[in-house]
Design a protein around this motif. Structure first.
Motif, mmCIF file in Angstrom:
data_model
loop_
_atom_site.group_PDB
_atom_site.id
_atom_site.type_symbol
_atom_site.label_atom_id
_atom_site.label_comp_id
_atom_site.label_asym_id
_atom_site.label_seq_id
_atom_site.Cartn_x
_atom_site.Cartn_y
_atom_site.Cartn_z
ATOM 1 N N GLY A 80 0.784 -1.187 0.057
ATOM 2 C CA GLY A 80 -0.166 -0.100 -0.121
ATOM 3 C C GLY A 80 0.936 1.263 0.146
ATOM 4 N N ALA A 81 2.094 1.343 0.690
ATOM 5 C CA ALA A 81 2.844 2.610 0.922
ATOM 6 C C ALA A 81 3.480 2.663 -0.493
ATOM 7 N N LEU A 82 3.986 1.453 -1.212
ATOM 8 C CA LEU A 82 4.502 1.559 -2.533
ATOM 9 C C LEU A 82 3.687 2.181 -3.588
ATOM 10 N N MET A 83 2.281 1.910 -3.463
ATOM 11 C CA MET A 83 1.336 2.403 -4.469
ATOM 12 C C MET A 83 0.801 3.904 -3.970
ATOM 13 N N LYS A 84 1.071 4.274 -2.772
ATOM 14 C CA LYS A 84 0.830 5.723 -2.529
ATOM 15 C C LYS A 84 2.134 6.461 -3.183
ATOM 16 N N LEU A 85 3.288 5.983 -3.033
ATOM 17 C CA LEU A 85 4.632 6.498 -3.431
ATOM 18 C C LEU A 85 4.276 6.617 -5.001
ATOM 19 N N LEU A 86 4.086 5.769 -5.747
ATOM 20 C CA LEU A 86 3.587 5.750 -7.066
ATOM 21 C C LEU A 86 2.829 6.858 -7.406
ATOM 22 N N LYS A 87 1.873 7.061 -6.611
ATOM 23 C CA LYS A 87 0.788 8.182 -7.199
ATOM 24 C C LYS A 87 1.607 9.506 -6.806
ATOM 25 N N PHE A 88 2.241 9.661 -5.610
ATOM 26 C CA PHE A 88 3.076 10.816 -5.296
ATOM 27 C C PHE A 88 3.873 10.991 -6.556
ATOM 28 N N PHE A 89 4.470 10.228 -7.135
ATOM 29 C CA PHE A 89 5.487 10.450 -8.244
ATOM 30 C C PHE A 89 4.840 11.069 -9.374
ATOM 31 N N ILE A 90 3.709 10.359 -10.047
ATOM 32 C CA ILE A 90 3.071 10.699 -10.879
ATOM 33 C C ILE A 90 2.471 12.080 -10.791
ATOM 34 N N ARG A 91 1.979 12.355 -9.691
ATOM 35 C CA ARG A 91 1.155 13.751 -9.427
ATOM 36 C C ARG A 91 2.260 14.731 -9.384
ATOM 37 N N ASN A 92 3.346 14.726 -8.978
ATOM 38 C CA ASN A 92 4.175 15.675 -8.571
ATOM 39 C C ASN A 92 5.321 15.667 -9.724
ATOM 40 N N ASP A 93 5.547 14.704 -10.418
ATOM 41 C CA ASP A 93 6.626 14.700 -11.633
ATOM 42 C C ASP A 93 6.141 14.711 -13.079
ATOM 43 N N LEU A 94 4.821 14.444 -13.203
ATOM 44 C CA LEU A 94 4.436 14.331 -14.616
ATOM 45 C C LEU A 94 4.339 15.701 -15.302
ATOM 46 N N ALA A 95 4.258 16.752 -14.699
ATOM 47 C CA ALA A 95 4.450 17.960 -15.284
ATOM 48 C C ALA A 95 5.843 18.173 -16.124
ATOM 49 N N GLU A 96 6.583 17.839 -15.244
ATOM 50 C CA GLU A 96 8.089 18.070 -15.400
ATOM 51 C C GLU A 96 8.559 16.885 -16.546
ATOM 52 N N LEU A 97 8.065 15.800 -16.586
ATOM 53 C CA LEU A 97 8.086 14.958 -17.640
ATOM 54 C C LEU A 97 7.425 15.396 -19.171
ATOM 55 N N VAL A 98 6.298 15.987 -18.845
ATOM 56 C CA VAL A 98 5.764 16.648 -20.102
ATOM 57 C C VAL A 98 6.583 17.766 -20.587
ATOM 58 N N ARG A 99 7.011 18.721 -19.858
ATOM 59 C CA ARG A 99 7.739 19.668 -20.100
ATOM 60 C C ARG A 99 9.154 19.367 -20.809
ATOM 61 N N GLU A 100 9.744 18.203 -20.273
ATOM 62 C CA GLU A 100 10.926 17.967 -20.743
ATOM 63 C C GLU A 100 10.898 17.019 -22.006
ATOM 64 N N ASN A 101 9.623 16.706 -22.465
ATOM 65 C CA ASN A 101 9.455 15.926 -23.749
ATOM 66 C C ASN A 101 9.894 14.530 -23.578
ATOM 67 N N VAL A 102 9.721 13.918 -22.210
ATOM 68 C CA VAL A 102 9.832 12.476 -22.020
ATOM 69 C C VAL A 102 8.681 11.774 -22.231
ATOM 70 N N ARG A 103 9.019 10.725 -22.875
ATOM 71 C CA ARG A 103 8.035 9.747 -23.264
ATOM 72 C C ARG A 103 8.097 8.642 -22.120
ATOM 73 N N LEU A 104 7.033 8.517 -21.363
ATOM 74 C CA LEU A 104 6.859 7.715 -20.410
ATOM 75 C C LEU A 104 6.152 6.255 -21.190
ATOM 76 N N ARG A 105 6.914 5.254 -20.405
ATOM 77 C CA ARG A 105 6.530 3.663 -20.921
ATOM 78 C C ARG A 105 6.379 2.910 -19.746
ATOM 79 N N VAL A 106 5.259 1.947 -19.644
ATOM 80 C CA VAL A 106 5.154 1.081 -18.640
ATOM 81 C C VAL A 106 5.258 -0.330 -18.968
ATOM 82 N N LEU A 107 6.217 -1.175 -18.542
ATOM 83 C CA LEU A 107 6.182 -2.448 -18.662
ATOM 84 C C LEU A 107 5.576 -3.234 -17.665
ATOM 85 N N GLY A 108 4.836 -4.254 -18.012
ATOM 86 C CA GLY A 108 4.141 -5.034 -16.925
ATOM 87 C C GLY A 108 2.610 -4.749 -16.856
ATOM 88 N N ASP A 109 2.042 -5.643 -16.120
ATOM 89 C CA ASP A 109 0.457 -5.587 -15.796
ATOM 90 C C ASP A 109 0.097 -4.522 -14.929
#
Length: 243
Positions: A80-109
């Motif tokens: 559960g804590a890992l899930m919360k940290l994943l949400k934290f990372f996406i919410r706080n860092d997504l704007a930077e990834l978009v701004r820096e022209n980064v392509r996000l990919r996910v491997l796995g189900d």
């Protein structure tokens, strides 16, 4: 958001694709008499540092092993804590990834994750889909053996449905069914914390990758540590079975 210090100049021979098994969060916390969750939080800060450094040094692709298919065996509160940290990372860092022209990919189900996590991941993938810069691939509920089983099943289905001839199935045919099919070939695989095993991570892709095992615990792995790893890669001779 503060930016990471610029790493020293990248080596002349730069890997195109680097993957990292991020290990040692729990031991980092234990050394400091902190709960394991504190180690995972520190690990998120290391992700920020290393992903920024990778972009600054010119890597085409960085793949991070964030949650394996075996991690469900961990205590429920830690998952559960890992899930919360994943949400934290996406919410706080997504704007930077978009701004820096980064392509996000996910491997796995990742769709096995809670619905709110899946929604955030889907949104992040959609918002970065048109980007043309470096690739940041996150392995979520990923296992290399399951990936290979899925690839084999897809080829078997094509053989049964479309008459795919078995003798036409070669390495390229298998690679075309893998989740990394649109990533550059894996050049360097790093594992932190001193452990020396692949832990069901990118088994096919690592066939001719350089392997580097470092004692540094993941929360302490930073831009300088990445630069040192790339220096080590640049000094190696890759023969691919030849002389």
């Amino acid at each position: 958001m503060a930016t990471a210090a610029m790493p020293r100049e990248a080596p002349a021979v730069l890997p195109r694709h680097v993957a990292i098994i991020m290990d040692g969060n729990g031991r980092w916390a234990a050394q400091r008499h902190l709960p394991r969750a504190a180690g995972h939080r520190a690990g998120v800060e290391a992700v920020r540092s290393v992903t920024r450094a990778a972009r600054a040094m010119g890597l085409e692709a960085l793949t991070l092993y964030a949650f394996s298919s075996e991690n469900w065996r961990r205590p429920e509160d830690e998952v559960g804590a890992l899930m919360k940290l994943l949400k934290f990372f996406i919410r706080n860092d997504l704007a930077e990834l978009v701004r820096e022209n980064v392509r996000l990919r996910v491997l796995g189900d990742y769709r096995r994750f809670p619905a709110d996590v899946v929604e955030l991941v889907d949104d992040a993938l959609e918002r970065t889909a048109a980007n043309t810069g470096p690739i940041l691939a996150i392995a979520l509920n990923y296992g290399a053996q399951a990936e290979l089983v899925t690839a084999a099943r897809r080829l078997a289905e094509r053989a049964a449905r479309d008459g795919l001839a078995p003798e036409t199935i070669d390495a390229a045919a298998i690679e075309a069914e893998l989740e990394t099919r649109d990533l550059p070939p894996l050049d360097l695989l790093i594992r932190t914390s001193g452990e020396q095993r692949l832990s069901n991570f990118l088994l096919w892709q690592a066939a001719y990758a350089e392997l580097l095992f470092v004692d540094t615990l993941w929360p302490d792995f930073d831009a300088a540590a990445l630069a040192a790893a790339l220096d080590s890669f640049g000094k190696r001779q890759r023969r691919y079975g030849g002389l």
